[in-house]
Design an enzyme around this catalytic site. Structure first.
Site, PDB file in Angstrom:
ATOM      1  N   GLU A  48       0.822  -1.218   0.000  1.00  0.00           N
ATOM      2  CA  GLU A  48       0.000   0.000   0.000  1.00  0.00           C
ATOM      3  C   GLU A  48       0.858   1.272   0.000  1.00  0.00           C
ATOM      4  O   GLU A  48       0.471   2.281  -0.592  1.00  0.00           O
ATOM      5  CB  GLU A  48      -0.952   0.029   1.199  1.00  0.00           C
ATOM      6  CG  GLU A  48      -2.088  -0.983   1.120  1.00  0.00           C
ATOM      7  CD  GLU A  48      -1.716  -2.356   1.666  1.00  0.00           C
ATOM      8  OE1 GLU A  48      -0.536  -2.549   2.026  1.00  0.00           O
ATOM      9  OE2 GLU A  48      -2.589  -3.229   1.732  1.00  0.00           O
ATOM     10  N   PHE A 110     -12.039  -6.731  13.983  1.00  0.00           N
ATOM     11  CA  PHE A 110     -10.923  -7.209  13.159  1.00  0.00           C
ATOM     12  C   PHE A 110     -10.549  -6.150  12.116  1.00  0.00           C
ATOM     13  O   PHE A 110     -11.402  -5.668  11.388  1.00  0.00           O
ATOM     14  CB  PHE A 110     -11.316  -8.522  12.469  1.00  0.00           C
ATOM     15  CG  PHE A 110     -10.243  -9.049  11.562  1.00  0.00           C
ATOM     16  CD1 PHE A 110      -9.002  -9.421  12.074  1.00  0.00           C
ATOM     17  CD2 PHE A 110     -10.449  -9.150  10.191  1.00  0.00           C
ATOM     18  CE1 PHE A 110      -7.992  -9.897  11.236  1.00  0.00           C
ATOM     19  CE2 PHE A 110      -9.456  -9.620   9.342  1.00  0.00           C
ATOM     20  CZ  PHE A 110      -8.221  -9.986   9.880  1.00  0.00           C
ATOM     21  N   GLN A 111      -9.287  -5.793  12.090  1.00  0.00           N
ATOM     22  CA  GLN A 111      -8.718  -4.810  11.161  1.00  0.00           C
ATOM     23  C   GLN A 111      -9.363  -3.426  11.267  1.00  0.00           C
ATOM     24  O   GLN A 111      -9.435  -2.689  10.288  1.00  0.00           O
ATOM     25  CB  GLN A 111      -8.773  -5.338   9.711  1.00  0.00           C
ATOM     26  CG  GLN A 111      -7.872  -6.551   9.527  1.00  0.00           C
ATOM     27  CD  GLN A 111      -7.640  -6.953   8.095  1.00  0.00           C
ATOM     28  OE1 GLN A 111      -8.482  -6.738   7.233  1.00  0.00           O
ATOM     29  NE2 GLN A 111      -6.497  -7.562   7.822  1.00  0.00           N
ATOM     30  N   LYS A 160     -17.649  -0.327   5.472  1.00  0.00           N
ATOM     31  CA  LYS A 160     -17.985  -1.294   4.408  1.00  0.00           C
ATOM     32  C   LYS A 160     -19.466  -1.266   4.025  1.00  0.00           C
ATOM     33  O   LYS A 160     -19.821  -1.352   2.851  1.00  0.00           O
ATOM     34  CB  LYS A 160     -17.584  -2.694   4.869  1.00  0.00           C
ATOM     35  CG  LYS A 160     -17.713  -3.747   3.795  1.00  0.00           C
ATOM     36  CD  LYS A 160     -17.203  -5.092   4.284  1.00  0.00           C
ATOM     37  CE  LYS A 160     -17.230  -6.110   3.140  1.00  0.00           C
ATOM     38  NZ  LYS A 160     -16.749  -7.426   3.580  1.00  0.00           N
ATOM     39  N   MET A 468      24.311   8.580   2.773  1.00  0.00           N
ATOM     40  CA  MET A 468      24.031   9.857   3.422  1.00  0.00           C
ATOM     41  C   MET A 468      24.204   9.754   4.943  1.00  0.00           C
ATOM     42  O   MET A 468      24.646  10.702   5.593  1.00  0.00           O
ATOM     43  CB  MET A 468      22.610  10.318   3.058  1.00  0.00           C
ATOM     44  CG  MET A 468      22.321  11.741   3.438  1.00  0.00           C
ATOM     45  SD  MET A 468      23.511  12.887   2.726  1.00  0.00           S
ATOM     46  CE  MET A 468      22.601  13.568   1.367  1.00  0.00           C
TER      47      MET A 468
HETATM   48  C1  LIG Z   1      12.088   5.895   5.135  1.00  0.00           C
HETATM   49  C2  LIG Z   1      13.351   6.559   5.529  1.00  0.00           C
HETATM   50  N1  LIG Z   1      14.099   6.022   6.525  1.00  0.00           N
HETATM   51  C3  LIG Z   1      15.282   6.611   6.877  1.00  0.00           C
HETATM   52  C4  LIG Z   1      15.712   7.746   6.251  1.00  0.00           C
HETATM   53  C5  LIG Z   1      17.011   8.425   6.663  1.00  0.00           C
HETATM   54  N2  LIG Z   1      17.980   8.385   5.550  1.00  0.00           N
HETATM   55  C6  LIG Z   1      18.162   9.449   4.735  1.00  0.00           C
HETATM   56  S1  LIG Z   1      19.267   9.129   3.526  1.00  0.00           S
HETATM   57  C7  LIG Z   1      19.531   7.591   4.072  1.00  0.00           C
HETATM   58  C8  LIG Z   1      20.499   6.676   3.374  1.00  0.00           C
HETATM   59  C9  LIG Z   1      20.137   6.416   1.966  1.00  0.00           C
HETATM   60  O1  LIG Z   1      20.924   5.356   1.493  1.00  0.00           O
HETATM   61  P1  LIG Z   1      20.902   4.911  -0.007  1.00  0.00           P
HETATM   62  O2  LIG Z   1      19.541   4.740  -0.485  1.00  0.00           O
HETATM   63  O3  LIG Z   1      21.800   3.727  -0.154  1.00  0.00           O
HETATM   64  O4  LIG Z   1      21.487   6.164  -0.762  1.00  0.00           O
HETATM   65  P2  LIG Z   1      22.917   6.856  -0.700  1.00  0.00           P
HETATM   66  O5  LIG Z   1      22.864   7.888   0.358  1.00  0.00           O
HETATM   67  O6  LIG Z   1      23.932   5.784  -0.416  1.00  0.00           O
HETATM   68  O7  LIG Z   1      23.068   7.443  -2.058  1.00  0.00           O
HETATM   69  C10 LIG Z   1      18.763   7.322   5.222  1.00  0.00           C
HETATM   70  C11 LIG Z   1      18.783   6.044   5.972  1.00  0.00           C
HETATM   71  C12 LIG Z   1      14.865   8.288   5.250  1.00  0.00           C
HETATM   72  N3  LIG Z   1      15.159   9.406   4.620  1.00  0.00           N
HETATM   73  N4  LIG Z   1      13.714   7.654   4.898  1.00  0.00           N
END
Ligand SMILES: Cc1ncc(C[n+]2csc(CCOP(=O)(O)OP(=O)(O)O)c2C)c(N)n1
Length: 553
Positions: A48, A110-111, A160, A468
């Site tokens: 979803e 439920f749900q 529903k 990052m």
């Molecule tokens: C759903 C979610 N969880 C955690 C984060 C925090 N976060 C921001 S950038 C990042 C790392 C992204 O890693 P990747 O997709 O491998 O990209 P890269 O930075 O290596 O290019 C994280 C964990 C986020 N932005 N969104």
């Protein structure tokens, strides 16, 4: 007619041709009605959250509300991240959730879950229905609310039994509210704003996503040209000002171009159009506002003075306001300013030397997709790759750059790409750029991409890390890396191939050039894994200082 049939008829009346979703007991009556409706394409995603992101992508590309549906309980809660993502970026969406029958509400059935309550802070409006008669007016109104003023997601939670109830169908078309003529006070502020622009010695325009939503690209270009104003864009505003325009300074903010950030920091007047002065844009607010005045143009009056106490706030339709601001003959006193700006541009020009790193990969993508007669959209995930894409991939038109700006949602990219590609069909092709972390979040949508045979080119920047996060751990935690490097070397090519998608591993710039240019030739789903060493996105501003002070790596 039955409630479920009335809902479908109403969706059709609002030109809905594509719906994303996932079934479950409480929403099944709507599925049964959709099964019989041949004019609406239903897209079954694998989750979803992805249905919401795909509807969001569809909306960002089309400018029309995206529609997604899910069942009660876990189906509805899975939508939450997608709704919040759309809310933060002002994307119009109509979200329909099934709910337990009205007789079972409030009994821990439920749900059963209070999705109305859960999503209250992340929707523009939510409908909780008490009577079946309210069902149809709610769906009709949802479209009006989602797509008027500052756009956003609207949720309708439908018990529903209301799908089975007998409801009267009455046609009601959404009429986009046309802005009234600005009142006298407004005209006085606008005149004051023009005075400020004419007096400014170092003015700059910040173009945000609101200019795209307000379909005011042409007005923005004419406005900037008229007063010879330099323009930077926010992350959400990329594409609204053609990247090859002589007045364009680039993308500004936390990871913005140095020349663009310098220009904003040194400006004496900032004209923000459709930007909410987000913290990634401004950095330290006290330093940001120092010695500057502001003109803030936004469709949402609540934005004015929210983050920055603007000298002049102009709330309303972007097109109308920009037109109003163009009514005087300019006096050009920005020549010295332009000399400074040009020097920065020259000084900080990026040197693409063709080496195998992410900026050069992005630059190659940019050159390839911007060739004459080529029409591409770029959709990113969240992380370093997103910032590198924003810095190095040139965009020339609105709605050719899609990213999760406000919420920064990892996993947004692939499902949003599906929504964007479905809208553009053969007219514009999607290049999706993900990190190896982001792709693991919603990578199951390769299934949907394959099932629908969508010709998306999905590029995974595989640095075997949450790049990052590594970068933040370097800058703020003394290089103590924890939980940001992947211990297990996953085979992404095998993963993509398991969905029946052609996938390539790349280990050098020559490999990439060959594989990417071949991918462009073949109109089918493809995945390219760019295996590359870990690096740091530069520039990065020091958040505690002005946006023209940069971290040394
Ligand atoms: C759903 C979610 N969880 C955690 C984060 C925090 N976060 C921001 S950038 C990042 C790392 C992204 O890693 P990747 O997709 O491998 O990209 P890269 O930075 O290596 O290019 C994280 C964990 C986020 N932005 N969104």
């Amino acid at each position: 007619m039955r409630g479920s049939e009335a809902v479908v008829k109403c969706l059709k009346a609002h030109d809905v041709d594509t719906i994303f979703g996932y079934p479950g007991g409480m929403i099944l009556p709507l599925f049964e009605a959709l099964r019989k409706e041949k004019d609406i394409n239903f897209v079954l995603t694998t989750h979803e959250q992805s249905a919401a992101h795909a509807a969001d992508g569809y909306a960002r590309a089309s400018g029309k509300p995206g529609v997604c549906i899910a069942t009660s309980g876990p189906g509805a809660t899975n939508l939450v991240t997608g709704i919040a993502t759309a809310f933060m970026d002002s994307v119009p969406m109509v979200v329909i959730t099934g709910q337990v029958p009205s007789t079972l509400l409030g009994r821990d059935s439920f749900q059963e879950t209070d999705i109305f309550g859960i999503t209250m802070p992340i929707t523009k409006y939510s409908f909780k229905l008490d009577r079946a008669e309210d069902l149809l007016p709610a769906v009709q109104e949802a479209f009006e609310i989602a797509s008027s003023g500052r756009e956003g997601p609207v949720l309708i939670d439908i018990p529903k039994d209301f799908f089975y109830a007998d409801v009267k169908y009455k046609e009601k078309k959404v009429e986009k509210k046309i802005d009234k003529r600005p009142d006298a006070d407004f005209l006085i502020y606008a005149a004051e704003a023009i005075d400020k622009i004419m007096q400014a010695e170092r003015p700059i325009v910040i173009a945000g996503g609101g200019v795209i939503l307000g379909q005011a690209q042409e007005e923005l270009i004419s406005f900037a040209e008229k007063y010879d104003l330099p323009v930077v864009s926010t992350l959400m505003g990329i594409g609204v000002f053609p990247n090859n325009h002589p007045l364009y300074m680039g993308f500004a903010g936390l990871h913005g171009r140095k020349a663009a950030n310098n220009a904003v920091a040194e400006a004496d007047l900032i004209i923000a159009a459709g930007s909410r002065f987000g913290d990634r844009q401004t950095g330290n607010l006290d330093k940001y506002v120092h010695n500057k005045s502001f003109i803030h143009i936004d469709i949402d009056p609540a934005e004015i003075d929210k983050n920055v106490h603007s000298s002049i706030g102009l709330a309303g339709n972007m097109k109308t306001i920009l037109q109003l601001l163009m009514q005087r003959t300019p006096v050009n006193n920005v020549k010295t300013w332009w000399t400074m700006l040009k020097n920065w541009q020259k000084k900080y020009m990026y040197n693409y030397d063709g080496s195998y790193d992410v900026p050069n990969v992005m630059h190659y993508i940019s050159q390839t997709i911007n060739k004459k007669n080529a029409d591409f959209a770029v959709v990113t995930d969240v992380g370093q790759h997103q910032m590198w894409a924003a810095q190095h991939i040139k965009r020339y038109k609105p709605r050719t750059w899609f990213t999760s700006g406000g919420l920064g949602t990892m996993g947004f990219g692939l499902p949003a790409s599906i929504g964007v590609q479905l809208y553009y069909k053969n007219k514009r092709r999607v290049v999706h750029i993900a990190g190896d972390g982001s792709i693991k979040m919603t990578g199951s949508e390769y299934y949907t991409m394959a099932a629908l045979n969508l010709p998306i080119i999905s590029v995974i920047i595989n640095n075997e890390s949450l790049g990052m996060i590594r970068q933040l751990q370097k800058v703020f935690y003394g290089e103590k890396y924890f939980s940001s490097e992947f211990a297990y070397k996953m085979d992404y090519a095998k993963y993509a191939k398991s969905f029946g998608i052609t996938a390539y591993n790349v280990y050098s710039m020559d490999d990439f050039i060959e594989v990417f240019s071949n991918a462009i030739e073949q109109n089918k789903p493809q995945v390219i894994i760019v295996n590359i060493s870990k690096g740091f996105v530069e520039p990065m501003t020091r958040t505690d200082s002005g946006i023209n002070t940069f971290v040394d790596f």
